[in-house]
Design a protein around this motif. Sequence first.
Motif, PDB file in Angstrom:
ATOM      1  N   THR A 215       0.811  -1.224   0.000  1.00  0.00           N
ATOM      2  CA  THR A 215       0.000   0.000   0.000  1.00  0.00           C
ATOM      3  C   THR A 215       0.844   1.273   0.000  1.00  0.00           C
ATOM      4  O   THR A 215       0.361   2.342   0.358  1.00  0.00           O
ATOM      5  CB  THR A 215      -0.929   0.006   1.231  1.00  0.00           C
ATOM      6  N   ASP A 218      -0.823   4.190  -1.749  1.00  0.00           N
ATOM      7  CA  ASP A 218      -2.249   4.333  -1.428  1.00  0.00           C
ATOM      8  C   ASP A 218      -2.729   5.749  -1.780  1.00  0.00           C
ATOM      9  O   ASP A 218      -2.049   6.733  -1.464  1.00  0.00           O
ATOM     10  CB  ASP A 218      -2.411   4.088   0.085  1.00  0.00           C
ATOM     11  N   ASP A 219      -3.895   5.848  -2.434  1.00  0.00           N
ATOM     12  CA  ASP A 219      -4.439   7.195  -2.721  1.00  0.00           C
ATOM     13  C   ASP A 219      -5.650   7.523  -1.840  1.00  0.00           C
ATOM     14  O   ASP A 219      -6.295   8.553  -2.029  1.00  0.00           O
ATOM     15  CB  ASP A 219      -4.817   7.314  -4.208  1.00  0.00           C
ATOM     16  N   TYR A 220      -5.960   6.648  -0.862  1.00  0.00           N
ATOM     17  CA  TYR A 220      -7.022   6.859   0.132  1.00  0.00           C
ATOM     18  C   TYR A 220      -8.415   6.967  -0.470  1.00  0.00           C
ATOM     19  O   TYR A 220      -9.348   7.431   0.185  1.00  0.00           O
ATOM     20  CB  TYR A 220      -6.722   8.088   1.027  1.00  0.00           C
ATOM     21  N   ARG A 223     -11.253   5.476   1.600  1.00  0.00           N
ATOM     22  CA  ARG A 223     -11.402   5.912   2.995  1.00  0.00           C
ATOM     23  C   ARG A 223     -12.047   7.283   3.070  1.00  0.00           C
ATOM     24  O   ARG A 223     -12.432   7.872   2.075  1.00  0.00           O
ATOM     25  CB  ARG A 223     -10.031   5.946   3.686  1.00  0.00           C
ATOM     26  N   THR A 233       2.881  11.530   5.545  1.00  0.00           N
ATOM     27  CA  THR A 233       3.335  10.730   4.404  1.00  0.00           C
ATOM     28  C   THR A 233       4.850  10.813   4.230  1.00  0.00           C
ATOM     29  O   THR A 233       5.474  11.830   4.522  1.00  0.00           O
ATOM     30  CB  THR A 233       2.678  11.187   3.085  1.00  0.00           C
ATOM     31  N   GLU A 346       3.377   1.598   5.001  1.00  0.00           N
ATOM     32  CA  GLU A 346       2.015   1.162   4.681  1.00  0.00           C
ATOM     33  C   GLU A 346       1.139   2.413   4.555  1.00  0.00           C
ATOM     34  O   GLU A 346       1.241   3.338   5.361  1.00  0.00           O
ATOM     35  CB  GLU A 346       1.451   0.245   5.780  1.00  0.00           C
ATOM     36  N   HIS A 347       0.278   2.428   3.536  1.00  0.00           N
ATOM     37  CA  HIS A 347      -0.560   3.598   3.218  1.00  0.00           C
ATOM     38  C   HIS A 347       0.279   4.837   2.894  1.00  0.00           C
ATOM     39  O   HIS A 347      -0.214   5.961   2.952  1.00  0.00           O
ATOM     40  CB  HIS A 347      -1.546   3.921   4.358  1.00  0.00           C
ATOM     41  N   HIS A 470      -5.903  -4.938   4.626  1.00  0.00           N
ATOM     42  CA  HIS A 470      -5.163  -3.664   4.591  1.00  0.00           C
ATOM     43  C   HIS A 470      -6.076  -2.456   4.797  1.00  0.00           C
ATOM     44  O   HIS A 470      -5.629  -1.310   4.693  1.00  0.00           O
ATOM     45  CB  HIS A 470      -4.403  -3.520   3.265  1.00  0.00           C
ATOM     46  N   MET A 472      -8.528  -1.024   3.053  1.00  0.00           N
ATOM     47  CA  MET A 472      -8.496  -0.132   1.891  1.00  0.00           C
ATOM     48  C   MET A 472      -9.890   0.401   1.518  1.00  0.00           C
ATOM     49  O   MET A 472     -10.002   1.381   0.812  1.00  0.00           O
ATOM     50  CB  MET A 472      -7.897  -0.865   0.689  1.00  0.00           C
ATOM     51  N   LYS A 473     -10.947  -0.283   1.961  1.00  0.00           N
ATOM     52  CA  LYS A 473     -12.289   0.127   1.532  1.00  0.00           C
ATOM     53  C   LYS A 473     -13.225   0.216   2.724  1.00  0.00           C
ATOM     54  O   LYS A 473     -13.531  -0.784   3.369  1.00  0.00           O
ATOM     55  CB  LYS A 473     -12.825  -0.897   0.520  1.00  0.00           C
TER      56      LYS A 473
END
Length: 506
Positions: A215, A218-220, A223, A233, A346-347, A470, A472-473
């Motif tokens: 991840t 990750d583009d969030y 979330r 970040t 992560e993320h 993870h 993610m959703k």
Amino acid sequence: GAAAVATTLAATHPAHAQQRPNILWIYSDDHAQNAISAYGGRLASAAPTPNIDRIAREGVLFRNSFVTNAICGPCRAVVLTGLHSHLNGFRDNSCRFDGSQETFPKLLRQNGYQTALFGKWHLVTDPTGFDTWAVLPGQGDYYNPDFITPAGRERVEGYVTDIITDKALHWLHHDRDGDKPFMLMVQHKAPHREWLPGPKHLATYEEVIFPEPETLFDDYAGRGTAAREQDMTIAKTMRPGPDLKLWGEEDRDTPPYKNFFGRMNDEQRTAWEAAYQARNETFRTANLQGDDLVRFKYQCYMKDYLRCIASVDDNVGRVLDYLEKTGLDKNTVVFYSSDQSFYLGEHGWFDKRFIYEESLRTPLVARWPGVIPPGTEITPMVQNLDCAQTFLDIAGIPAPDRMQGLSMLPLMQGAQPETWRTSIYYHYYEGEGKVHNVYKHYGVRTERYKLAFFYTLNEWEFYDLEKDPHEMKNAYDDPDYADQVRELKAELARLRERYKVPEDEA
């Protein structure tokens, strides 16, 4: 059951003072569960931790160990008091710990234990309940740190992780009362930001390419506001000099650069600048952009973070070796943990604070020869809330009714009480506008599901950890999960009532 466990303990550990078990608590700062090889994460083979793993191999590894509030000071206050943040009064790092309240060191001391504390404290007020203590002011420094002691402040030359261990070993060898059982807290600053490796490990992992988390980019999108608006970040938040050890000639007189080296002596600084020369040359010539730049920063971060952990692991080994050499190991329960876990890319993140798994989980391993069977793995959910009661139980001291955790001792001995928890409560108080801009939230996690409420945003998040490990959703509005959401809301209300969370706290 618990009664049987207590009887067994009484049989193996008679009540006369010198036979009660010693308790050694080794605690680091921001040590991710993913950065302990015993847990088998993605970094396990690239950056092994043989000495911490040894505690797990010779004792127990807690597979599902969590915190109540993933930030430094509050975690420490929870460990000491066995109370959630709203009851121990230390909700975020702007608080001052009320040292007059009941803590497990005080109770151990009242019951014949000698108590000592060395290293990071981070609770502002002076420690109470300890016969001996020497603590870092605030975050403390990696090189040539100051320590606050009852006699005043002293500067000690050397590297902080080594020095904290030196102090603990000196106390064990010279100042301990051999007629009393001891409780010793060895609390490392490492691997806290800005991740300054020690002299022995400046070149460790120099040639290693660390695996990236799935991840990292990750583009969030799946979330809410909180994940999108945080300021933690690798891409944007990390500072070139202090965090990534990248600097140009023009930086030499800027405050971050000066502060960075301010405590190093000439020899330390020379070694340091030589060690980072190659990184800086690569960076200057590569002219990296976009994802390539993030990847480069991630590697810089991992090298320095894991170098700090290499020193922690070395020093855990020094302590274990000392216990074995002196025979103290036979009657000493050794714990290793961290105040909370940490994002290792992560993320796309570093730091902690969120209820998401990487910061909610924290490492916990323990060893007690003759009591904990070697190679034990515990899967039921435990929390840092349980530490105080566990230490008291080990010492055969009844826990005060006010404490909110559960003794982990039955689990450590292979029993699983039928009444063991099936959910945990979490509450992060610091909030938006503060360091890293993570919105306030509370939530509940069960074995499979997680529900979080970002109350200043009025946004809910729900995750099925089995299908979406993870996170993610956010599935809060998914009709297929309506029943589970309703159940978790009821469970969250029950936990808030059980833990006496004030109504006005959202």
